[in-house]
Structures are given as C-alpha cells and as structure tokens.
Design a protein around this motif. Structure first.
Motif, short mmCIF file in Angstrom:
data_model
loop_
_atom_site.label_atom_id
_atom_site.label_comp_id
_atom_site.label_asym_id
_atom_site.label_seq_id
_atom_site.Cartn_x
_atom_site.Cartn_y
_atom_site.Cartn_z
N GLU A 124 -44.62 29.60 10.32
CA GLU A 124 -45.78 29.78 9.20
C GLU A 124 -46.37 30.84 8.88
OE1 GLU A 124 -48.32 25.02 8.35
OE2 GLU A 124 -48.89 26.66 9.96
N TYR A 139 -42.41 31.36 7.37
CA TYR A 139 -41.62 30.89 6.44
C TYR A 139 -43.15 30.49 5.73
CZ TYR A 139 -37.53 32.19 8.73
OH TYR A 139 -36.48 32.81 8.45
N ILE A 179 -43.56 27.37 4.49
CA ILE A 179 -42.86 26.20 4.54
C ILE A 179 -43.44 24.25 3.89
CG2 ILE A 179 -41.97 27.08 7.04
CD1 ILE A 179 -43.87 24.71 8.48
N THR A 237 -38.11 24.64 4.03
CA THR A 237 -38.50 25.83 3.24
C THR A 237 -37.67 25.87 1.70
OG1 THR A 237 -36.47 27.22 3.76
CG2 THR A 237 -38.44 27.11 5.13
N THR A 238 -38.05 26.65 1.21
CA THR A 238 -37.48 26.42 -0.83
C THR A 238 -36.17 26.82 -0.57
OG1 THR A 238 -38.64 28.83 -0.89
CG2 THR A 238 -39.93 26.60 -1.59
#
Length: 223
Positions: free
Chosen positions: A176, A179, A181, A194-195
């Motif tokens: 976290e 990224y 998440i 994740t995107t």
C-alpha cells in the motif's frame, strides 16, 4: 566565318559561367547504399534494447504490469519485454537473464482463457503463453507471451520483484505504500488488484499480511 559582335559577347559570357561552375566545389552525392545503411543503423538502434538482453550480462528481471523489464546492472538502463513476444524468443531472453533454463514447460488445457503454455523457473516465476493466429502467406498459429505469475520459489534463489521492491513475502503495508490497491475476499483468499494491472493474494487482511502470489496479464486461476 565572321560572327556579329553581340553573338561573340554572349559566347564569352557563357564560357566564363561554365568555367566558374567547373571550379565550384561539388556537393557529395548521397549513394543509395549510404541511405540504406543509415536506415538499417536507425532500425538497429530501436532493437538494440531487446537484442542486447540476449548477449550482455548482467541483467536483472523486474515485474511490471502487462510486461516484464530487464535492468542492466552496469548501466542502470531498462528494457521492456512486452506481451506478444513468441515463446522461443521469450524463453531465450529470460533463460539468459536468470542464467537457468525453465524447470517445467507444459500446456494446461483446462484454463478459463483456453489452453495456455507455461514455462516455470526455480525462482517462482512462470511465464504464460497464449496461442495466437499469425497472418502470413499461410495463416498459422504461435504461442505468444501473454502473462506472468510468481509464487513461492522452490529454493534459495533471488527473489523477483517490481521496481518498487514488491514481491513474494512483501507485506500489505509495503504494498500500500507503493501502490493504490483494492482488496477483496474470494475463494482464492484475500485478493488485491491495482488499476495498472497487478493482481495477487495476501495470506490475511492485516497490514502485516504477506503476498503469497502475484501476477499480471492472462492467468489460469480457478475461483
């Protein structure tokens, strides 16, 4: 034969112009072969980033969304290894970087995405290949790089991670911090995504929960 004076004058002027042109420095004429050489040299520069992975050492393999990356440990330069590369080429590149051949190569015909060819190394990395049709004189099919998957490695080998250092054994807190998440409970466990296209599983919900699996691209997970 006598010429009129005005014709003699024009003749002298034309002769002087011709002499000046002959004395003027000539521009070098580009040869067709030189042009072709320049084009080939330009094209070579575009492919060097991938070709040098196969011939130079040392490199380090890095996980990234929808691809892999190779980092030259000497210069620090990076080269992307994108999805779509054929099996033989990917096998050669990764084998060279990891200095070892895959332990297992096989086809799983029961995946939701259809039959997938997989090559697994002893550091926990598995490359996933999907059969694609190739347009040529005769339409044919080949196995193309379509995803990667990392699980616990089978021995005391170097851990493969993302550029942010995230890999198997990294905690949810570390994930976290690198990224954004989303985590949800599924039949596989505590899944995260994740995107950008990274997916994986934690062994719990807390900040100290560790990543047990991580992947990107086409996968063969049964939920």
């Amino acid at each position: 034969m006598k010429f009129p004076p005005f014709l003699l004058l024009i003749s002298v002027l034309l002769l002087n112009c011709e002499n000046k042109d002959n004395q003027a420095p000539k521009r070098p004429v580009a040869k067709k072969t030189d042009t072709l050489h320049n084009i080939e040299e330009s094209n070579q520069k575009k492919t060097d980033s991938v070709n040098t992975i196969q011939t130079q050492q040392p490199h380090q393999l890095i996980l990234t969304s929808n691809a892999l990356q190779a980092i030259n440990k000497t210069t620090g330069s990076t080269s992307e290894i994108p999805f779509g590369k054929p099996f033989d080429e990917m096998n050669k590149i990764v084998t060279t970087i990891l200095q070892s051949k895959p332990m297992v190569v096989g086809i799983n015909a029961e995946c939701g995405a259809g039959p997938l060819k997989m090559a697994s190394w002893n550091n926990g990395l598995t490359l996933v290949f999907q059969k694609k049709e190739v347009q040529s004189v005769e339409t044919e099919s080949r196995w193309e790089f379509a995803g990667w998957y990392v699980s616990l490695n089978s021995g005391n080998t170097t851990k493969i991670t993302t550029m942010a250092g995230i890999g198997i054994g990294s905690t949810r807190g570390e994930m976290e911090s690198a990224y954004v998440i989303i985590v949800k409970k599924s039949s596989l466990g505590y899944e995260f995504s994740t995107t950008s296209g990274l997916f994986g599983i934690f062994d719990g919900m807390g900040k100290q929960a560790k990543i047990t699996n991580i992947w990107s691209g086409v996968s063969c997970n049964f939920r």
